[in-house]
Scaffold this motif. Structure first.
Motif, PDB file in Angstrom:
ATOM      1  N   PHE A 185       0.836  -1.201   0.000  1.00  0.00           N
ATOM      2  CA  PHE A 185       0.000   0.000   0.000  1.00  0.00           C
ATOM      3  C   PHE A 185       0.877   1.259   0.000  1.00  0.00           C
ATOM      4  CE2 PHE A 185      -2.113   3.363   2.415  1.00  0.00           C
ATOM      5  CZ  PHE A 185      -3.317   3.491   1.738  1.00  0.00           C
ATOM      6  N   SER A 188      -8.856  15.572  11.583  1.00  0.00           N
ATOM      7  CA  SER A 188      -9.910  14.642  11.160  1.00  0.00           C
ATOM      8  C   SER A 188      -9.326  13.249  10.935  1.00  0.00           C
ATOM      9  CB  SER A 188     -10.606  15.143   9.901  1.00  0.00           C
ATOM     10  OG  SER A 188      -9.686  15.212   8.843  1.00  0.00           O
ATOM     11  N   GLN A 189      -8.003  13.157  10.790  1.00  0.00           N
ATOM     12  CA  GLN A 189      -7.354  11.849  10.718  1.00  0.00           C
ATOM     13  C   GLN A 189      -6.377  11.656  11.878  1.00  0.00           C
ATOM     14  OE1 GLN A 189      -5.985  11.381   6.482  1.00  0.00           O
ATOM     15  NE2 GLN A 189      -7.127   9.482   6.790  1.00  0.00           N
ATOM     16  N   VAL A 220      -1.548  -1.174  10.250  1.00  0.00           N
ATOM     17  CA  VAL A 220      -2.848  -0.714   9.764  1.00  0.00           C
ATOM     18  C   VAL A 220      -2.620   0.188   8.554  1.00  0.00           C
ATOM     19  CG1 VAL A 220      -4.903   0.639  10.346  1.00  0.00           C
ATOM     20  CG2 VAL A 220      -3.841  -0.828  12.069  1.00  0.00           C
ATOM     21  N   VAL A 221      -3.319  -0.114   7.506  1.00  0.00           N
ATOM     22  CA  VAL A 221      -3.228   0.720   6.312  1.00  0.00           C
ATOM     23  C   VAL A 221      -3.865   2.070   6.609  1.00  0.00           C
ATOM     24  CG1 VAL A 221      -4.138   0.954   3.977  1.00  0.00           C
ATOM     25  CG2 VAL A 221      -3.188  -1.239   4.732  1.00  0.00           C
ATOM     26  N   ASP A 260      -4.921   5.367   4.950  1.00  0.00           N
ATOM     27  CA  ASP A 260      -5.187   6.037   3.682  1.00  0.00           C
ATOM     28  C   ASP A 260      -5.366   7.527   3.954  1.00  0.00           C
ATOM     29  OD1 ASP A 260      -5.753   6.342   1.061  1.00  0.00           O
ATOM     30  OD2 ASP A 260      -7.787   5.521   1.150  1.00  0.00           O
ATOM     31  N   TYR A 261      -4.668   8.360   3.198  1.00  0.00           N
ATOM     32  CA  TYR A 261      -4.820   9.805   3.414  1.00  0.00           C
ATOM     33  C   TYR A 261      -6.172  10.282   2.885  1.00  0.00           C
ATOM     34  CZ  TYR A 261      -4.296  14.820   2.722  1.00  0.00           C
ATOM     35  OH  TYR A 261      -4.508  16.161   2.723  1.00  0.00           O
ATOM     36  N   VAL A 262      -6.966  10.863   3.765  1.00  0.00           N
ATOM     37  CA  VAL A 262      -8.252  11.438   3.380  1.00  0.00           C
ATOM     38  C   VAL A 262      -8.200  12.914   3.750  1.00  0.00           C
ATOM     39  CG1 VAL A 262     -10.744  11.352   3.710  1.00  0.00           C
ATOM     40  CG2 VAL A 262      -9.406   9.248   3.926  1.00  0.00           C
ATOM     41  N   ASP A 285     -12.052  13.961  14.387  1.00  0.00           N
ATOM     42  CA  ASP A 285     -11.393  12.706  14.021  1.00  0.00           C
ATOM     43  C   ASP A 285     -12.442  11.651  13.700  1.00  0.00           C
ATOM     44  OD1 ASP A 285      -9.427  10.595  13.848  1.00  0.00           O
ATOM     45  OD2 ASP A 285      -9.966  10.019  15.883  1.00  0.00           O
ATOM     46  N   TRP A 286     -12.199  10.910  12.630  1.00  0.00           N
ATOM     47  CA  TRP A 286     -13.199   9.942  12.160  1.00  0.00           C
ATOM     48  C   TRP A 286     -13.474   8.858  13.200  1.00  0.00           C
ATOM     49  CZ3 TRP A 286     -12.023   4.736  11.654  1.00  0.00           C
ATOM     50  CH2 TRP A 286     -10.670   4.386  11.688  1.00  0.00           C
ATOM     51  N   ALA A 287     -12.436   8.473  13.986  1.00  0.00           N
ATOM     52  CA  ALA A 287     -12.615   7.327  14.876  1.00  0.00           C
ATOM     53  C   ALA A 287     -13.093   7.739  16.267  1.00  0.00           C
ATOM     54  CB  ALA A 287     -11.318   6.534  14.992  1.00  0.00           C
TER      55      ALA A 287
END
Lengths: 80, 953
Positions: B502, B549-550, B798-799, B801-803, B908-910
């Motif tokens: 990845f 947010s990430q 853990v992959v 991914d940049y969002v 943050d999404w999580a």
């Protein structure tokens, strides 16, 4: 005073949809099947029951608002 | 018994080599580590060689010539501070010749020192006085007619200490403390010989100089030349109690030096394993808030927030609180109430608040301010390593060869650890300094400071952390810089390969993401290579990682890098979150999150739930509760009506102030337990006075997972420790608690939490501190985690991914705002604004690059408006190249600025940790405060009114 301001704060409903999509988008790289499962798990683990009920209802009320992964995850939550 | 300072052995401990030597000192045979000075050896074996320029916080210097000794077979009289012990050495510390020499030296010192001992502030606590006594000085033959350094004006510019050059003996201990301990290099010796003088920076006043007011110089001064104003005012202390600082997550331990109930000074405790005898301006000096006149000492209630407060008895306030929560639950349902635990309070208090909610309210609607800071750390490290905490102790930094700092500003926000880091970054004792990589949008002080220069500073665009760290991983994977043996034994090789595939995609290379991050690909590649191949590499990070947010993805990206390069599981490496608050680690450990019990166990785990149900005698909810932002949403929607807030000011500290205010305003009962009428209290119906860390017993857990004692040094001004207040509320709700001391609460925590099973007050008293896990498997605690295996078994790649964040710049809001802290202030400033620390930072300023300022016609100090999609405020501009063009920065210490009016509700999404570090804004010239600021000031004034009660006839 707070009401006098023209801020673009999301409504709770908008925010729940936004949050579900955000989770799904961040898990997307896991591949669709796993991302659906992980999104559903995440929401089960961290959202209180009323928030979950609400997103299930929102999925029905607003077709297309949820991304495909988020929508599939919410379907799983609804089915459980 | 009288007051004594901690024993000063004169020189620091020798570097550990494992070899000992045996020698004879004054006829006694002693065995000590090689490299130990004769002075230290004598002190450790119970003697004390006279000394002035030596102190064990700094390296020996050998200038005062008072510590001379005789060594058999050696000519002359070597200085015992600079002479190491040797096998078979025979040392004499007291002979006729030595006595004569020392007296002669002392005579010279005293001939240029005022003899006002009786009225001197250091009387009874002066090394010069003590040593004059020790050497038997009886006469000064030189008289006072010659040239002297006496009668010079004092420098009283620093709010906490005075400098009296007349009393200086030029031992240079202050200069060396500033250099070696603090690492600021603010002091110098100016002039030569008899004319030498201590000077701050280029002969500035202390306040105007580079001095950061850590007080190391004051502590090091053997006379009254540098002395605390409080000692001048009060006199010397008569007792000392060791306790733990209540500011940041470094967790410095101090001797609170007292006279009766009055705190005279805080002196860092040399045995403190977090701070090793050092402190910052906040911990040492900024405790005056504890007695500030604005502290609220009586409980108060009111029916609506438009009414003034009414002072009531504790009984009435407690009964009212309990009945309101029961009333609301009867009317709106079990889930309509919740609470917030405080990272400022002790573990025991935090545990009780979450217990009140789970046991008493019958739901899991409990959260804590970690939600807005390090919740992504909890999520990210639990997912990858299996434990929601940092992997090392602070001492570990001494073994690091490469230090990577990302999204943290230790010299401002974690100053004592910042100093310890700087000690490692400078060459010492022939060992090269560690190499430094800084990843931060701002050029923080660490990037270039005296004798320190970062190898690489990657000034990334805010919001691109994941892209940048993934590109570093790209370099590690594609250039095969990973540690295959480590990965094969400690992680899952297939998972690693998926991850490596990845990150290796061309679209994730440093070159491909350069336009996004603004970081030159060549610099990024060089930094990645250094991290992967430079020896022991340790990552330290802060809220610049989590508050995005990430945020959780960034934490996992950091963990991935550490695992891929084998930088986990030993000293000198690791993943180290620098936690913000004194007890934010502890608050998280204690079950403050709505989805988990103490020790990070999910509420849906039936076996865990049963242990709590058995202990507490109730059925517990198996469903996760609401997080703070969810509570506020539910409140504006009308389903959440009551909130118990202990020691947190969510109105000022949480994002999007308008939204927080609307949520609070929609509730029927907001209870605030705090020291002051904070901003949140403007919306409260019940105010329960809080106690300070000086007024109660308990424990705090710092960023190293170190559990340390907090000791009561004075009676609570408000009448109760916070744990007692919560117990009163619980009992008014019929819960039948009967704790008589916080140690019993810790016993309950230990019984219910496997990682704390070995944590009891008697053990903490004996050990000084314990790092969890502390249990049968690790009886002495765990300084370094994941040594033989990860807590979760195999480390998980853990992959990530940049969002990109949804908060985007555009024509209306072209700049990115990021926020942070400054050394002299602490978070919302409730404490530090009520101390003399305002001398350094009386207001929040907007840092803006000269280009952006010029484009807008903004000059230094101009009032500017700062606007985002969420709101608008005004503050004064500070033009600086520390921020890149396109980026602006401010602190959030002052309620009249309210930086969080600007921040948005993206998170943050999580974990829903707010995205404080990225807000699209516009900046323009302004005439003064915005409408919001004026309305807010008026509303705050109205809501802080307290009804004055007529005196009874």
């Amino acid at each position: 005073m707070a009401g006098a301001h023209d801020s673009d704060v999301m409504s709770t409903a908008d925010r729940l949809v936004h949050m579900a999509n955000q989770i799904a988008r961040n898990l997307e790289a896991e591949g669709d099947a796993r991302a659906v499962e992980m999104t559903a798990d995440h929401i089960r683990q961290f959202w209180d029951p009323l928030m979950r009920q609400r997103i299930v209802q929102l999925a029905l009320d607003r077709p297309g608002a949820l991304s495909p992964i988020a929508a599939a995850a919410i379907e799983r939550i609804a089915a459980a | 018994m009288g007051f004594t300072r901690e024993t000063d052995h004169g020189t620091p401990p020798a570097l550990v080599t494992g070899r000992n030597v045996t020698l004879t000192i004054d006829g006694e045979q002693v065995t000590l580590p090689e490299g130990t000075s004769i002075m230290r050896a004598a002190s450790l074996s119970g003697g004390s060689i006279p000394k002035l320029c030596a102190t064990d916080n700094v390296e020996s210097f050998g200038s005062c010539r008072l510590c001379l000794v005789e060594v058999e077979g050696r000519a002359g009289y070597p200085a015992s501070c600079t002479t190491p012990v040797a096998e078979g050495m025979v040392v004499r510390t007291q002979t006729e010749r030595l006595k004569q020499l020392r007296r002669g030296v002392m005579e010279l010192y005293i001939s240029d020192h005022p003899l006002d001992c009786l009225t001197c502030a250091a009387n009874g606590d002066c090394e010069l006085q003590d040593q004059a006594g020790a050497v038997g000085l009886r006469d000064v033959r030189y008289g006072y007619d010659g040239a002297t350094n006496m009668g010079q004006p004092k420098d009283q510019s620093n709010p906490y200490f005075d400098f009296d050059p007349s009393k200086c003996i030029v031992c240079s201990r202050c200069v060396r403390a500033c250099d070696e301990v603090q690492g600021t290099f603010a002091l110098t010796i100016e002039g030569m010989g008899f004319n030498s003088k201590i000077a701050a920076s280029q002969n500035d006043s202390f306040l105007a100089s580079d001095c950061v007011s850590c007080g190391a110089c004051v502590q090091a001064c053997p006379t009254a030349s540098l002395i605390e104003k409080k000692v001048v005012e009060t006199g010397t202390p008569d007792r000392a109690v060791v306790t733990t600082c209540a500011y940041c997550g470094v967790g410095c331990t101090f001797r609170a030096e007292m006279r009766g109930q009055e705190l005279v000074r805080m002196v860092p405790w040399k045995d403190g394993k977090a701070n090793r005898g050092h402190s910052c301006v906040k911990g040492r000096f900024a405790w005056g808030y504890a007695q500030h006149q604005e502290r609220i000492l009586s409980p108060m209630i009111r029916a609506s927030v438009s009414e003034p407060w009414r002072e009531v008895s504790w009984d009435e306030a407690i009964a009212h609180t309990a009945s309101e929560f029961r009333r609301i639950q009867d009317k709106y349902g079990r889930l309509a109430v919740g609470g917030i635990t405080s990272s400022r309070c002790t573990n025991e208090e935090t545990f009780l608040v979450q217990k009140l909610i789970r046991q008493g309210f019958g739901n899991n609607n409990v959260d804590t301010c970690a939600r807005v800071c390090h919740s992504p750390t909890g999520y990210g490290l639990k997912t990858t390593f299996g434990t929601s905490a940092g992997t090392q102790d602070f001492d570990s930094v001494e073994q690091a060869d490469v230090i990577l700092v990302i999204g943290a500003n230790p010299t401002d926000a974690h100053p004592v650890f910042g100093s310890r880091m700087k000690q490692r970054l400078r060459p010492k004792n022939g060992k090269a300094g560690a190499k430094l990589i800084v990843i931060d949008p701002r050029r923080i002080d660490l990037v270039k400071s005296p004798h320190i220069a970062a190898e690489h500073h990657l000034p990334l665009r805010p919001g691109t952390n994941v892209a940048l760290l993934t590109a570093m991983a790209h370099v590690v994977a594609t250039e095969k810089l990973y540690d295959e043996a480590f990965i094969r034994t400690r992680c899952d090789w297939d998972e690693f390969q998926d991850w490596a595939d990845f990150v290796s995609e061309a679209s994730r290379s440093p070159e491909a993401i350069e336009p996004l991050t603004g970081v030159r690909a060549a610099d990024l590649r060089a930094a990645a290579r250094l991290y992967a191949t430079g020896g022991n590499a340790a990552i330290y990070y802060g809220l610049g990682v989590t508050e995005h947010s990430q945020g959780s993805s960034t934490v996992m990206a950091i963990a991935n890098l550490a695992m891929a390069t084998g930088n986990i599981g030993r000293e000198g490496v690791g993943v180290n979150p620098l936690r913000g608050q004194n007890n934010v680690q502890g608050a998280c450990d204690m079950g403050s999150f709505p989805h988990e019990f103490s020790g990070y166990r999910h509420v849906s785990d039936a076996a865990v739930r049963e242990t709590f149900e058995a202990a507490w005698g109730v059925t517990l909810d198996s469903e996760p509760g609401l997080r703070i932002p969810n509570m506020l949403d539910a409140a504006t929607d009308g389903s959440f009506k009551g909130l118990f807030i202990q020691g947190e000011d969510i109105l000022q500290s949480d994002p999007n102030t308008h939204h927080v205010a609307a949520g609070l305003a929609a509730m029927e009962c907001v209870v605030v337990q705090d020291l002051f009428l904070n901003e949140t209290a403007n919306y409260a119906h019940v105010f329960l006075p809080g106690s300070t860390f000086l007024e109660k017993d308990g424990t705090f857990t710092n960023a190293e997972r170190r559990i340390q004692m907090v000791r009561k040094v004075m009676a609570p001004l408000n009448g109760y420790g916070d744990w007692e207040v919560v117990q009163l509320v619980a009992n008014a709700m019929g819960l039948g608690w009967n704790y008589t001391h916080p140690s019993q609460i810790m016993d309950e925590i230990a019984a219910l939490t496997p990682t704390f099973a070995g944590v009891h007050y008697d053990r903490l008293e004996a050990e000084g501190s314990l790092q969890w896990p502390a249990n049968d498997a690790a009886p002495d605690g765990t300084p370094t985690m994941h040594i033989d295996g990860f807590v979760r078994g195999k480390g998980k790649f853990v992959v990530t991914d940049y969002v990109p964040t949804d908060e985007k710049t555009g024509p209306r809001f072209p700049l990115l705002l990021t926020t942070g802290r400054i050394l002299s202030h602490y978070n919302v400033g409730a404490q530090t604004r009520r101390t003399a620390n305002t001398a350094w930072h009386p207001e929040d300023r907007l840092e803006i690059h000269p280009l952006d300022a010029e484009n807008r016609g903004i000059k230094e100090g101009d009032w500017v408006s700062l606007k985002s999609r969420a709101g608008e405020t005004t503050l004064r501009a500070l033009i600086t190249e520390r921020v890149a063009p396109g980026v602006v920065y401010t602190t959030f210490h002052h309620p009249d600025t309210q930086a969080n009016v600007i921040t948005t509700d993206y998170s943050d999404w999580a974990t829903n940790c707010p995205e404080y570090k990225v807000t699209a804004v516009q900046v323009g010239l302004s005439n003064g405060p915005s409408d919001w600021q004026e309305d807010y000031a008026e509303q705050a004034r109205q809501s802080r009114r307290i009804m004055t009660v007529e005196a009874a006839e």
